[in-house]
Enzyme design. Structure first.
Site, PDB file in Angstrom:
ATOM      1  N   ARG A  58      -4.681  -0.034   4.320  1.00 51.51           N
ATOM      2  CA  ARG A  58      -4.457   1.113   3.439  1.00 51.51           C
ATOM      3  C   ARG A  58      -4.820   0.816   1.995  1.00 51.51           C
ATOM      4  O   ARG A  58      -5.041   1.737   1.212  1.00 51.51           O
ATOM      5  CB  ARG A  58      -3.029   1.632   3.582  1.00 51.51           C
ATOM      6  CG  ARG A  58      -2.823   2.259   4.963  1.00 51.51           C
ATOM      7  CD  ARG A  58      -1.441   2.715   5.200  1.00 51.51           C
ATOM      8  NE  ARG A  58      -0.507   1.604   5.085  1.00 51.51           N
ATOM      9  CZ  ARG A  58       0.760   1.660   5.379  1.00 51.51           C
ATOM     10  NH1 ARG A  58       1.280   2.782   5.807  1.00 51.51           N
ATOM     11  NH2 ARG A  58       1.528   0.608   5.249  1.00 51.51           N
ATOM     12  N   GLU A  95       7.498  -6.819   5.379  1.00 52.57           N
ATOM     13  CA  GLU A  95       8.867  -6.303   5.429  1.00 52.57           C
ATOM     14  C   GLU A  95       9.509  -6.632   6.766  1.00 52.57           C
ATOM     15  O   GLU A  95      10.703  -6.848   6.858  1.00 52.57           O
ATOM     16  CB  GLU A  95       8.876  -4.779   5.275  1.00 52.57           C
ATOM     17  CG  GLU A  95       8.513  -4.284   3.917  1.00 52.57           C
ATOM     18  CD  GLU A  95       8.332  -2.786   3.945  1.00 52.57           C
ATOM     19  OE1 GLU A  95       9.340  -2.070   4.112  1.00 52.57           O
ATOM     20  OE2 GLU A  95       7.187  -2.336   3.817  1.00 52.57           O
TER      21      GLU A  95
END
Length: 170
Positions: A58, A95
């Site tokens: 992204r 994460e």
């Protein structure tokens, strides 16, 4: 412009407890996507930037059009094993997992001013690793630009004193 209404939030993806910020709904609206890039470009006015580097995948959809808007080159930062030729690599924590990033050894020349661009600043692991790779090649990281910043994850703290721009905060 308020970009938040164009970002879909999906709870418990990719695992329970994660609130995923889905930018595909924003990217699907050409006028809004163009405005995101235009706003980031406005925020970069007056800064000396030679290259923009963006992590896969992204970071490509933010970094590459921003590079075009600013008239500078784009350097892809890919996952390990995805680039041909000689590369440098660095491990990093996500994460919710671990991975490795790579960059071509000849992508950045010593002293070039590099802006890191990505869709999201969360814990800062991906961006800190991207900064590390740029610095290994002698590049000068002048800042980082994001569509989204997740404030509660304190990603800025991992990035040191570089200037950070984000358009939407959660």
């Amino acid at each position: 412009m308020d970009f938040k209404p164009y970002i879909r939030v999906i709870d418990d993806f990719p695992q329970p407890g994660i609130s995923f910020k889905d930018i595909t709904t924003l990217l699907n609206d050409g006028k809004v996507y163009r405005e995101v890039i235009a706003e980031l470009a406005r925020r970069m006015e007056g800064k000396q930037i030679d290259l923009i580097a963006g992590p896969e995948a992204r970071g490509f959809v933010i970094g590459a059009p921003l590079a075009v808007a600013l008239g500078v080159g784009f350097v892809p930062i890919r996952k390990s094993g995805k680039l041909p030729g000689e590369t440098i690599e660095a491990d990093y924590a996500l994460e919710y997992g671990k991975d490795k990033l790579a960059m071509h050894k000849d992508a950045i020349q010593p002293g070039q001013k590099v802006l890191i661009a990505d869709d999201l600043l969360a814990t800062g692991g991906t961006i800190a690793t991207s900064i590390n790779l740029v610095k290994q090649l002698g590049g000068d990281v002048i800042g980082a630009a994001f569509l989204i910043e997740l404030l509660e994850l304190n990603g800025r703290e991992k990035l040191g004193d570089i200037e950070i721009e984000s358009l939407v905060q959660y």
